[in-house]
Design an enzyme around this catalytic site. Sequence first.
Site, PDB file in Angstrom:
ATOM      1  N   ASP A 124       0.838  -1.193   0.000  1.00 57.77           N
ATOM      2  CA  ASP A 124       0.000   0.000   0.000  1.00 57.77           C
ATOM      3  C   ASP A 124       0.880   1.253   0.000  1.00 57.77           C
ATOM      4  OD1 ASP A 124      -3.037   0.756   0.355  1.00 57.77           O
ATOM      5  OD2 ASP A 124      -1.986   1.969   1.843  1.00 57.77           O
ATOM      6  N   TRP A 165     -13.248   3.322  -2.491  1.00 56.90           N
ATOM      7  CA  TRP A 165     -12.639   3.349  -1.153  1.00 56.90           C
ATOM      8  C   TRP A 165     -12.473   4.787  -0.661  1.00 56.90           C
ATOM      9  CZ3 TRP A 165     -11.206   2.136   3.467  1.00 56.90           C
ATOM     10  CH2 TRP A 165     -10.039   2.649   4.047  1.00 56.90           C
ATOM     11  N   ASP A 251      -7.878  -8.594  -3.628  1.00 54.07           N
ATOM     12  CA  ASP A 251      -7.850  -7.148  -3.405  1.00 54.07           C
ATOM     13  C   ASP A 251      -8.569  -6.417  -4.548  1.00 54.07           C
ATOM     14  OD1 ASP A 251      -7.256  -4.522  -2.860  1.00 54.07           O
ATOM     15  OD2 ASP A 251      -5.085  -4.772  -2.864  1.00 54.07           O
TER      16      ASP A 251
END
Length: 299
Positions: A124, A165, A251
Amino acid sequence: MLDALRTPDERFDGLPDFPFAANYLDNLKGFEGLRLHYLDERPEAAGATFLCLHGEPTWSYLYRRMITVFVGARGRVVAPDFFGFGRSDKPVDPSAYHFDFHRNTLLSFIEQLNLTDITLVCQDWGGIIGLTLPMAMPERFSRLLVMNTTLGSGDHQLSKGFIDWRAWVKKNPDLSPGGLLKRSCPQLSPAECSAYDAPFPDGRYKTGVRRFPEMVPDHADAPGARLSRDARRWLGQSWRGRTFMAIGMQDPVLGPPVMRALKNDIRNCPDPIEIDEAGHFVPEWGEIVAKKALAAFNR
């Protein structure tokens, strides 16, 4: 000096599977007055350094499963918490959180600890920022271990998963990191989920959590975008170290399509391993990833 909150130490008492000692720097060059937390596990006769960089909205607790494997292979493991996360101080002004602020933190941190023969372990934001570091100090980096991340180059359309998100974070400014981890990693115990909430006694401490999704460069002139394009070019042309890549296949944000594109951006990156059951937070499957990486690096 930036106004910042500091999470009370007792919030971190008794975390499961986390016996590691806390270390602090409060004199980091360029960041005097802010206290940065990091783990520094160093066995006798330690060899290479594994620099583990977490992402949003986690902290160095994310790497507990990998730390044990690396230390067992006589590696030194250094895992800082970004400002705004973990046991590090948390600036309250949202404008403090920007790409260069966090990148310069890491550059200063690496220099102050004089880290060398580094294996960059990143996921990330650990990769969004971390993958821009080797070009600035190539003599210090030897290997990359890359999990579900990207380069924020600003010249590709953001995935629908990421856009969703970012919108969700805006609507849920007091989000629970532990609750988020539980959805992505159903194998986690309640105590482990609570460990991800430990740094944030209440919403005042979550400025960094709210800001990081907004910091991802989404156009060519966004802060960090040009630097990330330079890093992409450097990794594709000048990187001479070894690379290992693991993909959490479940993911929806930084999953297989994003990671396969990143593979093509890194010189001599071999085919990644695929962790079928893993989602975004691949280090929660870190024992198998760490062992496979060490085997690939012949360590």
